[in-house]
Design a protein around this motif. Structure first.
Motif, PDB file in Angstrom:
ATOM      1  N   LEU A 180       0.879  -1.168   0.000  1.00  0.00           N
ATOM      2  CA  LEU A 180       0.000   0.000   0.000  1.00  0.00           C
ATOM      3  C   LEU A 180       0.912   1.211   0.000  1.00  0.00           C
ATOM      4  O   LEU A 180       1.530   1.545   1.002  1.00  0.00           O
ATOM      5  CB  LEU A 180      -0.907  -0.007   1.229  1.00  0.00           C
ATOM      6  N   GLU A 181       0.988   1.889  -1.155  1.00  0.00           N
ATOM      7  CA  GLU A 181       1.980   2.946  -1.311  1.00  0.00           C
ATOM      8  C   GLU A 181       1.504   4.303  -0.813  1.00  0.00           C
ATOM      9  O   GLU A 181       2.310   5.148  -0.431  1.00  0.00           O
ATOM     10  CB  GLU A 181       2.401   3.043  -2.778  1.00  0.00           C
ATOM     11  N   ALA A 182       0.187   4.542  -0.856  1.00  0.00           N
ATOM     12  CA  ALA A 182      -0.312   5.847  -0.424  1.00  0.00           C
ATOM     13  C   ALA A 182      -1.801   5.777  -0.138  1.00  0.00           C
ATOM     14  O   ALA A 182      -2.536   5.038  -0.795  1.00  0.00           O
ATOM     15  CB  ALA A 182      -0.036   6.910  -1.487  1.00  0.00           C
ATOM     16  N   VAL A 183      -2.225   6.527   0.846  1.00  0.00           N
ATOM     17  CA  VAL A 183      -3.641   6.753   1.134  1.00  0.00           C
ATOM     18  C   VAL A 183      -3.788   8.231   1.445  1.00  0.00           C
ATOM     19  O   VAL A 183      -3.120   8.750   2.344  1.00  0.00           O
ATOM     20  CB  VAL A 183      -4.139   5.921   2.330  1.00  0.00           C
ATOM     21  N   GLU A 184      -4.641   8.919   0.703  1.00  0.00           N
ATOM     22  CA  GLU A 184      -4.808  10.352   0.938  1.00  0.00           C
ATOM     23  C   GLU A 184      -6.200  10.811   0.552  1.00  0.00           C
ATOM     24  O   GLU A 184      -6.912  10.128  -0.191  1.00  0.00           O
ATOM     25  CB  GLU A 184      -3.757  11.148   0.164  1.00  0.00           C
ATOM     26  N   GLU A 185      -6.571  11.946   1.079  1.00  0.00           N
ATOM     27  CA  GLU A 185      -7.847  12.558   0.743  1.00  0.00           C
ATOM     28  C   GLU A 185      -7.615  13.689  -0.241  1.00  0.00           C
ATOM     29  O   GLU A 185      -6.707  14.500  -0.065  1.00  0.00           O
ATOM     30  CB  GLU A 185      -8.528  13.091   2.002  1.00  0.00           C
ATOM     31  N   LYS A 186      -8.455  13.722  -1.284  1.00  0.00           N
ATOM     32  CA  LYS A 186      -8.369  14.771  -2.302  1.00  0.00           C
ATOM     33  C   LYS A 186      -9.764  15.270  -2.628  1.00  0.00           C
ATOM     34  O   LYS A 186     -10.550  14.558  -3.261  1.00  0.00           O
ATOM     35  CB  LYS A 186      -7.710  14.232  -3.584  1.00  0.00           C
ATOM     36  N   GLY A 187     -10.081  16.468  -2.180  1.00  0.00           N
ATOM     37  CA  GLY A 187     -11.343  17.081  -2.537  1.00  0.00           C
ATOM     38  C   GLY A 187     -12.563  16.234  -2.260  1.00  0.00           C
ATOM     39  O   GLY A 187     -13.441  16.104  -3.111  1.00  0.00           O
ATOM     40  N   GLY A 188     -12.631  15.631  -1.088  1.00  0.00           N
ATOM     41  CA  GLY A 188     -13.780  14.819  -0.723  1.00  0.00           C
ATOM     42  C   GLY A 188     -13.691  13.377  -1.167  1.00  0.00           C
ATOM     43  O   GLY A 188     -14.634  12.603  -0.976  1.00  0.00           O
ATOM     44  N   SER A 189     -12.581  12.980  -1.754  1.00  0.00           N
ATOM     45  CA  SER A 189     -12.379  11.592  -2.175  1.00  0.00           C
ATOM     46  C   SER A 189     -11.206  10.981  -1.416  1.00  0.00           C
ATOM     47  O   SER A 189     -10.293  11.683  -0.982  1.00  0.00           O
ATOM     48  CB  SER A 189     -12.086  11.513  -3.676  1.00  0.00           C
ATOM     49  N   ILE A 190     -11.273   9.668  -1.262  1.00  0.00           N
ATOM     50  CA  ILE A 190     -10.141   8.919  -0.721  1.00  0.00           C
ATOM     51  C   ILE A 190      -9.438   8.236  -1.889  1.00  0.00           C
ATOM     52  O   ILE A 190     -10.082   7.590  -2.721  1.00  0.00           O
ATOM     53  CB  ILE A 190     -10.595   7.872   0.301  1.00  0.00           C
ATOM     54  N   VAL A 191      -8.138   8.402  -1.963  1.00  0.00           N
ATOM     55  CA  VAL A 191      -7.335   7.794  -3.031  1.00  0.00           C
ATOM     56  C   VAL A 191      -6.368   6.811  -2.402  1.00  0.00           C
ATOM     57  O   VAL A 191      -5.607   7.159  -1.489  1.00  0.00           O
ATOM     58  CB  VAL A 191      -6.567   8.861  -3.831  1.00  0.00           C
ATOM     59  N   MET A 192      -6.411   5.563  -2.878  1.00  0.00           N
ATOM     60  CA  MET A 192      -5.521   4.519  -2.374  1.00  0.00           C
ATOM     61  C   MET A 192      -4.686   3.978  -3.528  1.00  0.00           C
ATOM     62  O   MET A 192      -5.213   3.659  -4.592  1.00  0.00           O
ATOM     63  CB  MET A 192      -6.329   3.368  -1.758  1.00  0.00           C
ATOM     64  N   ASP A 193      -3.377   3.901  -3.323  1.00  0.00           N
ATOM     65  CA  ASP A 193      -2.464   3.382  -4.346  1.00  0.00           C
ATOM     66  C   ASP A 193      -1.832   2.082  -3.866  1.00  0.00           C
ATOM     67  O   ASP A 193      -1.109   2.065  -2.858  1.00  0.00           O
ATOM     68  CB  ASP A 193      -1.364   4.400  -4.650  1.00  0.00           C
ATOM     69  N   PHE A 194      -2.119   0.999  -4.612  1.00  0.00           N
ATOM     70  CA  PHE A 194      -1.537  -0.307  -4.329  1.00  0.00           C
ATOM     71  C   PHE A 194      -0.520  -0.656  -5.414  1.00  0.00           C
ATOM     72  O   PHE A 194      -0.686  -0.297  -6.584  1.00  0.00           O
ATOM     73  CB  PHE A 194      -2.605  -1.397  -4.316  1.00  0.00           C
ATOM     74  N   LYS A 195       0.498  -1.394  -5.022  1.00  0.00           N
ATOM     75  CA  LYS A 195       1.467  -1.942  -5.973  1.00  0.00           C
ATOM     76  C   LYS A 195       1.540  -3.444  -5.766  1.00  0.00           C
ATOM     77  O   LYS A 195       1.698  -3.922  -4.636  1.00  0.00           O
ATOM     78  CB  LYS A 195       2.843  -1.319  -5.766  1.00  0.00           C
ATOM     79  N   TYR A 196       1.434  -4.197  -6.866  1.00  0.00           N
ATOM     80  CA  TYR A 196       1.498  -5.662  -6.834  1.00  0.00           C
ATOM     81  C   TYR A 196       2.724  -6.121  -7.614  1.00  0.00           C
ATOM     82  O   TYR A 196       3.055  -5.556  -8.661  1.00  0.00           O
ATOM     83  CB  TYR A 196       0.241  -6.268  -7.457  1.00  0.00           C
ATOM     84  N   ALA A 197       3.375  -7.149  -7.127  1.00  0.00           N
ATOM     85  CA  ALA A 197       4.579  -7.646  -7.787  1.00  0.00           C
ATOM     86  C   ALA A 197       4.278  -8.259  -9.143  1.00  0.00           C
ATOM     87  O   ALA A 197       5.150  -8.289 -10.022  1.00  0.00           O
ATOM     88  CB  ALA A 197       5.283  -8.666  -6.893  1.00  0.00           C
ATOM     89  N   SER A 198       3.039  -8.740  -9.334  1.00  0.00           N
ATOM     90  CA  SER A 198       2.682  -9.411 -10.587  1.00  0.00           C
ATOM     91  C   SER A 198       1.165  -9.384 -10.767  1.00  0.00           C
ATOM     92  O   SER A 198       0.431  -9.144  -9.809  1.00  0.00           O
ATOM     93  CB  SER A 198       3.162 -10.869 -10.561  1.00  0.00           C
TER      94      SER A 198
END
Length: 211
Positions: free
Chosen positions: A81-99
């Protein structure tokens, strides 16, 4: 592990559904690929709804727990889980998978990336899929030149989901939208937007051929 997966799955479901159909939003769920085979998944959803409110800290805690459990069973750095942040009323989650396989196992949905021949060998019935080229011409696998050597992406989506797929190469064909409950839109030469318009609870496979 199953309980944690279910909790995160439910949360991601809410995020995905909340993010659909919002014309003013500049971001949607996105799937991208690195040159070493890794998969990047961005999830975008509204944090505040009429009947519930998602707390960013709680969501991050669930996600971190699920990632730790998966990596403990499957190997370090398989998912991050590379990042979790709030942007203008939204939640943004960034995942990275090895494959792609790690994406599939973690999310319990199909993601295949490889040659069309390998896809066929793995049991995907490509002969039954109607394709359309980038210039709008209908085609079947048997009529695609050197089809077995071309690259393919197969992605499973749920009803109500929209996702932008940034491909590792130039798009050649996509499966036809007609009668499939899907809207598949080209976004430049290397991206495809998939919208699953089927009834609630329906999972669909999208097929993209690229080079």
């Amino acid at each position: 592990m199953r309980r944690a997966a279910g909790i995160l799955g439910l949360t991601i479901l809410l995020l995905c559904l909340a993010g659909c159909g919002e014309g003013e939003k500049t971001e949607i769920n996105t799937l991208s690929f690195g040159k070493d085979g890794e998969v990047f998944h961005r999830i975008v959803g509204l944090s505040d709804q009429n009947y519930y409110q998602i707390e960013t800290a709680d969501l991050e805690a669930f996600a971190v727990s699920r990632v730790e459990e998966y990596c403990a069973e499957n190997g370090e750095k398989k998912v991050a889980l590379e990042a979790v942040e709030e942007k203008g009323g939204s939640i943004v989650m960034d995942f990275k998978y090895a494959s792609p396989e790690d994406y599939s196992d973690f999310n319990h949905r199909v993601l295949y990336v490889g040659t069309m021949k390998s896809a066929s060998d793995e049991g995907y019935e490509l002969e039954a899929v109607p394709f359309v080229s980038m210039d709008g011409k209908a085609s079947e696998v048997g009529y695609i030149e050197d089809w077995d050597k071309k690259q393919m992406l197969i992605l499973e989506t749920k009803s109500g989901e929209e996702i932008l797929v940034n491909l590792p190469g130039k798009t050649l064909y996509v499966n036809q939208s007609a009668h499939s409950g899907q809207e598949i839109t080209l976004v430049g030469k290397k991206s495809v937007k998939i919208s699953n318009r089927e009834a609630d609870g329906t999972m669909l496979l999208s097929y993209i051929i690229y080079e």
